[in-house]
Design an enzyme around this catalytic site. Structure first.
Site, PDB file in Angstrom:
ATOM      1  N   GLU A  45       0.918  -1.161  -0.056  1.00 36.82           N
ATOM      2  CA  GLU A  45      -0.110  -0.134  -0.001  1.00 36.82           C
ATOM      3  C   GLU A  45       0.933   1.285  -0.203  1.00 36.82           C
ATOM      4  O   GLU A  45       1.753   1.181   0.621  1.00 36.82           O
ATOM      5  CB  GLU A  45      -1.038  -0.052   1.112  1.00 36.82           C
ATOM      6  CG  GLU A  45      -2.068  -0.787   1.189  1.00 36.82           C
ATOM      7  CD  GLU A  45      -2.748  -0.720   2.597  1.00 36.82           C
ATOM      8  OE1 GLU A  45      -4.032  -0.911   2.568  1.00 36.82           O
ATOM      9  OE2 GLU A  45      -2.238  -0.394   3.412  1.00 36.82           O
TER      10      GLU A  45
ATOM     11  N   LYS B  22       3.024  17.431  -2.012  1.00 40.91           N
ATOM     12  CA  LYS B  22       4.340  17.786  -1.603  1.00 40.91           C
ATOM     13  C   LYS B  22       4.433  19.465  -1.741  1.00 40.91           C
ATOM     14  O   LYS B  22       4.389  20.297  -2.700  1.00 40.91           O
ATOM     15  CB  LYS B  22       5.303  17.434  -2.697  1.00 40.91           C
ATOM     16  CG  LYS B  22       6.895  17.710  -2.478  1.00 40.91           C
ATOM     17  CD  LYS B  22       7.717  17.198  -3.315  1.00 40.91           C
ATOM     18  CE  LYS B  22       9.097  17.244  -3.038  1.00 40.91           C
ATOM     19  NZ  LYS B  22       9.885  18.330  -2.995  1.00 40.91           N
TER      20      LYS B  22
ATOM     21  N   ASP C 238       5.301  23.162  -1.065  1.00 38.92           N
ATOM     22  CA  ASP C 238       6.404  23.742  -1.291  1.00 38.92           C
ATOM     23  C   ASP C 238       6.680  24.767  -0.316  1.00 38.92           C
ATOM     24  O   ASP C 238       6.497  26.042  -0.524  1.00 38.92           O
ATOM     25  CB  ASP C 238       6.260  24.670  -2.834  1.00 38.92           C
ATOM     26  CG  ASP C 238       7.560  24.772  -3.430  1.00 38.92           C
ATOM     27  OD1 ASP C 238       8.661  24.428  -3.102  1.00 38.92           O
ATOM     28  OD2 ASP C 238       7.411  25.485  -4.712  1.00 38.92           O
TER      29      ASP C 238
ATOM     30  N   TYR D 160       3.630  15.993   8.460  1.00 37.40           N
ATOM     31  CA  TYR D 160       3.397  14.699   7.606  1.00 37.40           C
ATOM     32  C   TYR D 160       4.233  13.660   8.287  1.00 37.40           C
ATOM     33  O   TYR D 160       4.274  12.485   7.585  1.00 37.40           O
ATOM     34  CB  TYR D 160       3.730  15.019   6.086  1.00 37.40           C
ATOM     35  CG  TYR D 160       5.019  15.746   5.974  1.00 37.40           C
ATOM     36  CD1 TYR D 160       6.249  15.164   6.209  1.00 37.40           C
ATOM     37  CD2 TYR D 160       5.131  16.985   5.377  1.00 37.40           C
ATOM     38  CE1 TYR D 160       7.597  15.517   6.038  1.00 37.40           C
ATOM     39  CE2 TYR D 160       6.290  17.457   5.025  1.00 37.40           C
ATOM     40  CZ  TYR D 160       7.352  17.273   5.466  1.00 37.40           C
ATOM     41  OH  TYR D 160       8.700  17.680   4.884  1.00 37.40           O
TER      42      TYR D 160
ATOM     43  N   LYS E 217       7.653  14.826  -9.302  1.00 33.49           N
ATOM     44  CA  LYS E 217       7.646  16.497  -9.456  1.00 33.49           C
ATOM     45  C   LYS E 217       6.758  16.892 -10.647  1.00 33.49           C
ATOM     46  O   LYS E 217       6.944  16.128 -11.699  1.00 33.49           O
ATOM     47  CB  LYS E 217       9.219  17.108  -9.684  1.00 33.49           C
ATOM     48  CG  LYS E 217       9.969  16.809  -8.604  1.00 33.49           C
ATOM     49  CD  LYS E 217       9.891  17.804  -7.533  1.00 33.49           C
ATOM     50  CE  LYS E 217      10.599  18.609  -7.197  1.00 33.49           C
ATOM     51  NZ  LYS E 217      11.790  19.304  -7.161  1.00 33.49           N
TER      52      LYS E 217
ATOM     53  N   CYS F 230      10.774  57.677 -19.998  1.00 34.36           N
ATOM     54  CA  CYS F 230       9.765  57.054 -19.446  1.00 34.36           C
ATOM     55  C   CYS F 230       8.477  57.219 -20.393  1.00 34.36           C
ATOM     56  O   CYS F 230       8.349  58.269 -21.056  1.00 34.36           O
ATOM     57  CB  CYS F 230       9.510  57.996 -18.315  1.00 34.36           C
ATOM     58  SG  CYS F 230       7.887  57.479 -17.865  1.00 34.36           S
TER      59      CYS F 230
ATOM     60  N   CYS G  82       6.141  60.127 -19.145  1.00 33.36           N
ATOM     61  CA  CYS G  82       6.377  61.525 -19.043  1.00 33.36           C
ATOM     62  C   CYS G  82       7.724  61.916 -19.977  1.00 33.36           C
ATOM     63  O   CYS G  82       8.177  63.248 -19.862  1.00 33.36           O
ATOM     64  CB  CYS G  82       6.693  61.780 -17.518  1.00 33.36           C
ATOM     65  SG  CYS G  82       8.037  61.365 -16.825  1.00 33.36           S
TER      66      CYS G  82
ATOM     67  N   CYS H   6      11.842  55.710 -13.274  1.00 31.29           N
ATOM     68  CA  CYS H   6      11.581  57.285 -13.700  1.00 31.29           C
ATOM     69  C   CYS H   6      11.450  57.850 -12.559  1.00 31.29           C
ATOM     70  O   CYS H   6      10.724  57.877 -11.442  1.00 31.29           O
ATOM     71  CB  CYS H   6      10.165  57.259 -14.348  1.00 31.29           C
ATOM     72  SG  CYS H   6       9.608  59.073 -14.601  1.00 31.29           S
TER      73      CYS H   6
ATOM     74  N   CYS I 234       4.834  62.729 -13.074  1.00 29.37           N
ATOM     75  CA  CYS I 234       4.771  61.733 -14.050  1.00 29.37           C
ATOM     76  C   CYS I 234       3.363  61.146 -13.764  1.00 29.37           C
ATOM     77  O   CYS I 234       3.001  60.442 -12.380  1.00 29.37           O
ATOM     78  CB  CYS I 234       5.970  60.778 -13.783  1.00 29.37           C
ATOM     79  SG  CYS I 234       5.798  59.161 -14.860  1.00 29.37           S
TER      80      CYS I 234
END
Ligand code: IVH
Length: 681
Positions: free
Chosen positions: A117, A123, A125, A232, A319, A413, A416, A431, A437
């Site tokens: 079994e 999993k 992260d 776990y 994975k 930019c 502006c 900028c 701006c």
């Protein structure tokens, strides 16, 4: 209350709080409101303040953090913390299954008498952690490190609310439980939004964010990040379980957060089905996973199979391959963020990926484009990780023709037209025309009016856009010159909405200095830093006089923040704006009483807080009550002096207050009362 009575009450409150933490963070099924929880916790904290000798290091009050770890001690693991070997395909899994059968001496694995079994688990992260419990108390939390020894991060781990500090069900006298600490996606996005708001670089991904957080020196900051942990694996002597699946149930019973997604499989085909299911379904989870872990269930079989030098022979990680598509990069546009950061964005030939139609992807910065040598009209590979925006991971160079033009990064930019700059050690171009701006001005205004800053909630981003494009507001100081008549000339504004906005702006004049300092938008100065600075410098005048050395002396202010404050206050445009805000009546210094801290205005008064407030959080209001001599209470009785009622005040509380003739006051009444007496708010 004598000490013995206090001890009994502290024990009772701790048990109650532990149970509510468990209901909320492990079972995801809270039984009381956040407010009721806060009130219980506050009662405990107050009692512990009165009797500091009764504070247990495992008290629920310790979860808020505050302790500093200068260096994390290295600790040897009692049981080595091994890694897992990886698999990437069905063939790899069949080979693993074959080796398991072989290792168990089941040569002919087609015979039904031989069975193995497997338990399949997600999993997670994050980063692995080993928690040691002695006599039901958390005694140590150690990271994996090199597998032989890791770092003692107990102080920080204690802030993770789903990890029990003490156990109540039956438990072995000493054992270790292992699991994965991770940052839920919602928290990851929240933190990055807050970082973006003050011009800090975003955290790269939830995994790095989790491991960075766990290594922070100030556990209070760790507590604010809301890490979580799935367990776990239980290790120890004379444990009751005969197999892994039972041990997960056992861990659950002891009060640990164990995922409900683990599945007991009777053969490798069921394992493969589990993997196929989660390969698609993983994007629906509120946290990131990078695969599935497959473990032989039976402990006797695990023992027979044993370990290689690096990993167990009875387990393997599968994975996931990131889902990937290839599409054409049509154009690149450059976005200007609210802090002036330039982000190149790839406009793609629309393509279906993991259930959504992808049209755009972030190209991050000039280095990223250069590293992948991305050119216009290239065919690029796009992947979807846990993050919302898909990412470009490579270029199909075979499909390249002469039409693929190498990129010249933008120099001016796009909004502006000022020359972009890139500071040393920064990946992003900026900028610097911050006061003229468009996106930067609008970003500054949005930040200025936000809830934790000036809290002008009648001013949403659409209205800001409207005021800006109609030339009514060109900076934050202009807000205080808005005339109702000019609002009425705009679309969507009627008498009432115009008046609401004017009133909201006027109300913001009572916002204290620390929040004004946060609101004016000095890069890297967040809410907490602004508070620390305000408490230390007392006024904007004094802040203007400080040099870098003085600033670095302030708690939470390092070189980067100090430089940023100095640059901000050197800028003549910023100084003009501050001057106009001062004239408008904003608070640029702490009130006298705030500098003294506290009064006895509320001496002898017991106040119950209920509902949602607009100017201050409940915690802030509670602190104000205490600092001014009053007492907070969670329930209404004949002894209650006031019910401080916000929006959505609890109906039961309201009824009881009315029945007992308890005075009901609003947040504004309360603040005016304190203000009138020149008291700390
Ligand atoms: S069991 C002997 N179960 O994956 C190692 N690990 O690549 C036993 N991980 O270091 C580990 N979720 O940090 C196990 N459900 C899970 C896991 C899990 C994530 C991590 C763990 C481990 C790494 C191995």
């Amino acid at each position: 209350m004598n000490e013995l009575e206090a001890k009994i009450k502290i024990d009772e409150l701790s048990a109650e709080l532990n149970q509510h933490n468990y209901n909320y963070y492990v079972l995801d099924s809270p039984k009381i409101s956040d407010f009721e929880f806060d009130t219980l916790l506050e009662t405990l904290i107050q009692l512990e303040k009165q009797y500091p000798q009764l504070i247990s290091p495992l008290s629920p009050s310790q979860r808020v953090g505050g302790q500093i770890t200068k260096t994390f001690q290295s600790v040897k693991h009692k049981y080595p913390m091994l890694s897992l070997s990886n698999s990437y395909s069905t063939d790899d899994l069949l080979e693993f299954n074959r080796k398991v059968f072989e290792g168990l001496g089941f040569q002919n694995n087609t015979q039904t008498t031989y069975s193995v079994e497997y338990v399949c688990e997600l999993k997670y992260d994050g980063l692995s952690i080993g928690l040691t419990y002695i006599n039901g108390n958390l005694s140590k939390a150690v990271t994996r490190g090199d597998g032989v020894q890791g770092d003692d991060v107990t102080t920080n781990v204690k802030t993770i609310k789903s990890i029990p500090l003490t156990l109540t069900e039956s438990y072995p006298p000493e054992f270790e439980i292992r699991g994965e600490i991770f940052l839920p996606l919602k928290e990851f996005y929240r933190i990055n939004k807050e970082r973006d708001d003050i011009g800090d670089a975003p955290l790269a991904n939830p995994r790095n964010a989790a491991s960075g957080t766990l290594k922070m020196q100030d556990s209070k900051q760790v507590a604010q990040r809301n890490l979580d942990c799935f367990l776990y694996s239980v290790l120890g002597e004379n444990l009751p379980s005969k197999n892994h699946f039972e041990s997960l149930e056992y861990a659950k019973k002891m009060g640990f957060k164990v995922s409900n997604h683990a599945k007991l499989c009777s053969n490798i085909n069921e394992v493969i089905n589990f993997i196929t299911y989660w390969d698609k379904q993983r994007f629906e989870l509120p946290f990131e996973i990078d695969g599935i872990v497959i473990k032989v269930n039976n402990y006797a079989q695990q023992q027979t199979l044993g370990f290689t030098a690096k990993s167990p022979r009875w387990a393997i990680a599968y994975k996931f391959k990131a889902e990937q598509v290839c599409t054409k990069l049509n154009t690149i546009t450059y976005q200007v963020g609210r802090t002036g950061a330039i982000t190149p964005v790839a406009n793609l030939e629309p393509i279906q990926l993991a259930g959504t139609l992808v049209k755009r992807a972030s190209l991050h910065n000039a280095d990223f484009i250069e590293k992948l040598d991305i050119r216009l009209n290239d065919f690029v590979y796009v992947e979807k990780g846990g993050e919302i925006i898909p990412k470009i991971v490579g270029v199909d160079v075979d499909k390249r023709t002469q039409n693929n033009i190498p990129l010249t990064y933008v120099t001016h930019c796009p909004e502006c037209n000022s020359i972009l700059q890139r500071k040393e050690n920064e990946a992003q171009h900026y900028c610097l025309n911050e006061n003229f701006c468009g996106p930067q001005i609008k970003g500054k205004i949005e930040h200025f009016v936000s809830r934790k800053a000036m809290n002008i909630d009648s001013l949403g981003s659409e209205t800001i856009e409207q005021l800006f494009s109609n030339g009514i507001v060109k900076n934050i100081a202009d807000l205080y010159d808005i005339k109702k008549e000019s609002l009425l000339t705009l679309e969507r504004f009627a008498d009432k909405s115009a008046q609401n906005l004017i009133d909201g702006i006027k109300q913001s004049l009572t916002i204290p200095f620390e929040r004004v300092l946060f609101a004016i938008g000095i890069r890297h100065v967040g809410e907490t830093t602004a508070k620390k600075i305000a408490k230390k410098v007392l006024s904007i005048e004094r802040l203007c006089q400080m040099n870098k050395e003085d600033l670095i002396e302030i708690d939470e202010v390092g070189e980067i923040i100090a430089d940023s404050i100095i640059a901000f206050l050197k800028n003549s445009e910023n100084l003009k704006i501050i001057e106009r805000l001062k004239v408008a009546g904003l608070q640029f210094e702490l009130s006298e009483s705030e500098q003294i801290v506290g009064s006895s205005l509320l001496q002898g008064l017991t106040i119950v807080i209920s509902g949602v407030f607009s100017k201050h959080s409940r915690d802030e209001l509670k602190t104000m009550i205490e600092q001014n001599g009053g007492k907070n209470s969670s329930s209404i009785s004949r002894k209650t002096s006031y019910l401080l009622a916000g929006e959505n005040v609890g109906p039961e509380k309201l009824k009881k207050a009315q029945a007992l003739n308890v005075k009901i006051i609003s947040e504004d009444d309360f603040l005016t009362q304190l203000l009138r007496n020149n008291i700390n708010i």
